[in-house]
Design a protein around this motif. Structure first.
Motif, PDB file in Angstrom:
ATOM      1  N   LEU A 220       0.812  -1.223   0.000  1.00 56.24           N
ATOM      2  CA  LEU A 220       0.000   0.000   0.000  1.00 56.24           C
ATOM      3  C   LEU A 220       0.840   1.265   0.000  1.00 56.24           C
ATOM      4  CD1 LEU A 220      -2.717  -1.103   2.602  1.00 56.24           C
ATOM      5  CD2 LEU A 220      -2.775  -1.331   0.110  1.00 56.24           C
ATOM      6  N   ILE A 221       2.160   1.083  -0.077  1.00 56.27           N
ATOM      7  CA  ILE A 221       3.065   2.232  -0.022  1.00 56.27           C
ATOM      8  C   ILE A 221       3.612   2.523  -1.413  1.00 56.27           C
ATOM      9  CG2 ILE A 221       5.256   3.097   0.904  1.00 56.27           C
ATOM     10  CD1 ILE A 221       4.747   1.322   3.353  1.00 56.27           C
ATOM     11  N   ASP A 222       3.485   3.766  -1.817  1.00 58.83           N
ATOM     12  CA  ASP A 222       4.090   4.269  -3.050  1.00 58.83           C
ATOM     13  C   ASP A 222       4.779   5.575  -2.682  1.00 58.83           C
ATOM     14  OD1 ASP A 222       4.447   5.902  -5.408  1.00 58.83           O
ATOM     15  OD2 ASP A 222       3.222   4.451  -6.493  1.00 58.83           O
ATOM     16  N   GLY A 223       6.072   5.619  -2.874  1.00 54.77           N
ATOM     17  CA  GLY A 223       6.846   6.768  -2.419  1.00 54.77           C
ATOM     18  C   GLY A 223       6.331   8.107  -2.899  1.00 54.77           C
ATOM     19  N   GLN A 224       5.705   8.155  -4.086  1.00 56.19           N
ATOM     20  CA  GLN A 224       5.243   9.418  -4.656  1.00 56.19           C
ATOM     21  C   GLN A 224       3.818   9.752  -4.229  1.00 56.19           C
ATOM     22  OE1 GLN A 224       7.329  11.419  -6.407  1.00 56.19           O
ATOM     23  NE2 GLN A 224       8.874   9.871  -5.892  1.00 56.19           N
ATOM     24  N   THR A 225       2.908   8.822  -4.427  1.00 58.66           N
ATOM     25  CA  THR A 225       1.489   9.132  -4.230  1.00 58.66           C
ATOM     26  C   THR A 225       0.941   8.642  -2.891  1.00 58.66           C
ATOM     27  OG1 THR A 225       0.859   7.068  -5.340  1.00 58.66           O
ATOM     28  CG2 THR A 225       1.067   9.060  -6.709  1.00 58.66           C
ATOM     29  N   SER A 226       1.583   7.657  -2.308  1.00 56.76           N
ATOM     30  CA  SER A 226       1.060   7.108  -1.061  1.00 56.76           C
ATOM     31  C   SER A 226       2.214   6.685  -0.154  1.00 56.76           C
ATOM     32  CB  SER A 226       0.145   5.908  -1.352  1.00 56.76           C
ATOM     33  OG  SER A 226      -0.416   5.409  -0.155  1.00 56.76           O
ATOM     34  N   PRO A 227       2.933   7.674   0.400  1.00 55.90           N
ATOM     35  CA  PRO A 227       4.057   7.331   1.276  1.00 55.90           C
ATOM     36  C   PRO A 227       3.563   6.706   2.580  1.00 55.90           C
ATOM     37  CG  PRO A 227       3.615   9.687   1.342  1.00 55.90           C
ATOM     38  CD  PRO A 227       2.728   9.125   0.274  1.00 55.90           C
ATOM     39  N   ALA A 228       4.451   6.035   3.263  1.00 58.71           N
ATOM     40  CA  ALA A 228       4.103   5.421   4.545  1.00 58.71           C
ATOM     41  C   ALA A 228       3.750   6.506   5.554  1.00 58.71           C
ATOM     42  CB  ALA A 228       5.252   4.573   5.052  1.00 58.71           C
ATOM     43  N   ARG A 257       4.124   8.148  13.950  1.00 55.20           N
ATOM     44  CA  ARG A 257       4.073   8.617  12.554  1.00 55.20           C
ATOM     45  C   ARG A 257       5.459   8.653  11.942  1.00 55.20           C
ATOM     46  NH1 ARG A 257      -0.534  10.510  10.456  1.00 55.20           N
ATOM     47  NH2 ARG A 257      -2.311  10.669  11.894  1.00 55.20           N
ATOM     48  N   ALA A 258       5.505   8.395  10.652  1.00 56.86           N
ATOM     49  CA  ALA A 258       6.781   8.435   9.941  1.00 56.86           C
ATOM     50  C   ALA A 258       7.267   9.870   9.856  1.00 56.86           C
ATOM     51  CB  ALA A 258       6.617   7.852   8.535  1.00 56.86           C
ATOM     52  N   SER A 259       8.572  10.037   9.884  1.00 50.44           N
ATOM     53  CA  SER A 259       9.148  11.382   9.786  1.00 50.44           C
ATOM     54  C   SER A 259       8.919  11.935   8.388  1.00 50.44           C
ATOM     55  CB  SER A 259      10.653  11.309  10.076  1.00 50.44           C
ATOM     56  OG  SER A 259      11.257  12.567   9.832  1.00 50.44           O
ATOM     57  N   THR A 260       8.574  13.213   8.318  1.00 46.85           N
ATOM     58  CA  THR A 260       8.371  13.864   7.029  1.00 46.85           C
ATOM     59  C   THR A 260       9.568  14.667   6.590  1.00 46.85           C
ATOM     60  OG1 THR A 260       7.330  15.751   8.151  1.00 46.85           O
ATOM     61  CG2 THR A 260       5.876  14.003   7.358  1.00 46.85           C
ATOM     62  N   THR A 261      10.630  14.633   7.385  1.00 43.44           N
ATOM     63  CA  THR A 261      11.829  15.398   7.035  1.00 43.44           C
ATOM     64  C   THR A 261      12.823  14.531   6.294  1.00 43.44           C
ATOM     65  OG1 THR A 261      12.799  14.876   9.199  1.00 43.44           O
ATOM     66  CG2 THR A 261      11.548  16.941   8.992  1.00 43.44           C
TER      67      THR A 261
END
Length: 261
Positions: A220-228, A257-261
């Motif tokens: 379910l993870i897509d780095g561009q459209t659906s990141p973790a 939550r996953a880091s957004t940085t």
């Protein structure tokens, strides 16, 4: 199940208190509120909480009275577990995953039950049966009597969920929100009390085992459209945080939550 649960709470206090404990790590216990060790405001609720999978590991510590309690509870817990496993398969398929994906992510599985007893409350505006919270489960299956009290938060307001005879309420919990990468959302809900009638509810909580590691499904993870949305974490870390916070916030998932940085 409802009848024997009501019979349990109508026993003399001395019988119920045989199982009293404020220790949230005990696998069978009677208590009040949510976590009396940390609650700043006590909730209008007594409860029996017990572990029920594998049943043979716990049944000997369940209440001896009422005399039919163990037999009925064991049969009910086994039947509800079968329902939960079917629901987990259906949810997996709805996400485009293999049907055993979610079940496999839960380790060896854990199942608890709570028997919640809400007596009539003389001043219901001053307390809750349980304040707003989200379940720490993968999935919760709720059996309730015909007295209204459950509310869910929807479209910025609390909405009553009126009992429908011979039905279950199924709640999505925090672990399903993580595994589905927020395709399924954990439900914010609460229990209110009333002045006239007692209320009884029996949720079955279905969890990962404490050795499980929880993370969004890789499919379910897509780095561009659906990141973790969440990082991978040991379930036991979440579990400890859940019990420490005393329902002070609606959910403790933000810490994972996953880091957004």
């Amino acid at each position: 199940m409802l009848a024997v649960a009501r019979e349990f709470f109508h026993q003399p206090e001395s019988e119920r208190m045989k199982h009293y404990s404020a220790d949230s790590t005990k696998t069978t216990r009677v208590s009040t509120s949510f976590n009396v060790s940390t609650d700043k405001i006590l909730n209008w609720r007594d409860y029996l909480r017990l572990h029920c999978f594998p049943i043979q590991d716990f049944i000997n510590e369940w209440p001896e009275n009422p005399v039919s309690f163990k037999e009925i509870t064991a049969e009910y817990a086994t039947s509800v577990r079968a329902l939960v496993l079917r629901l987990l398969e259906a949810i997996s398929e709805s996400l485009g995953l293999e049907r055993d994906h979610i079940s496999n992510r839960l380790g060896t599985h854990a199942q608890h039950m709570a028997f919640n007893y809400y007596p009539p409350c003389p001043e219901p505006e001053l307390t809750y049966g349980l304040p707003g919270h989200k379940d720490p489960t993968a999935i919760t299956v709720l059996l309730q009597d015909q007295v209204s009290g459950l509310q869910v938060f929807k479209d910025d307001e609390w909405v009553a969920v009126y009992p429908i005879p011979n039905t279950f309420i199924v709640n999505i919990g925090d672990q399903m929100q993580v595994i589905s990468n927020e395709r399924y959302k954990s439900v914010l809900h609460r229990a209110v009390v009333n002045t006239e009638k007692e209320r009884l509810s029996i949720p079955t909580f279905y969890f990962p085992s404490t050795d499980a590691v929880i993370s969004p499904a890789q499919e379910l993870i897509d780095g561009q459209t659906s990141p973790a949305v969440y990082k991978s974490f040991p379930f036991v870390e979440y579990w400890d945080k859940f019990w420490d916070r005393s329902l002070a916030t609606a959910s403790c998932l933000d810490a994972f939550r996953a880091s957004t940085t």
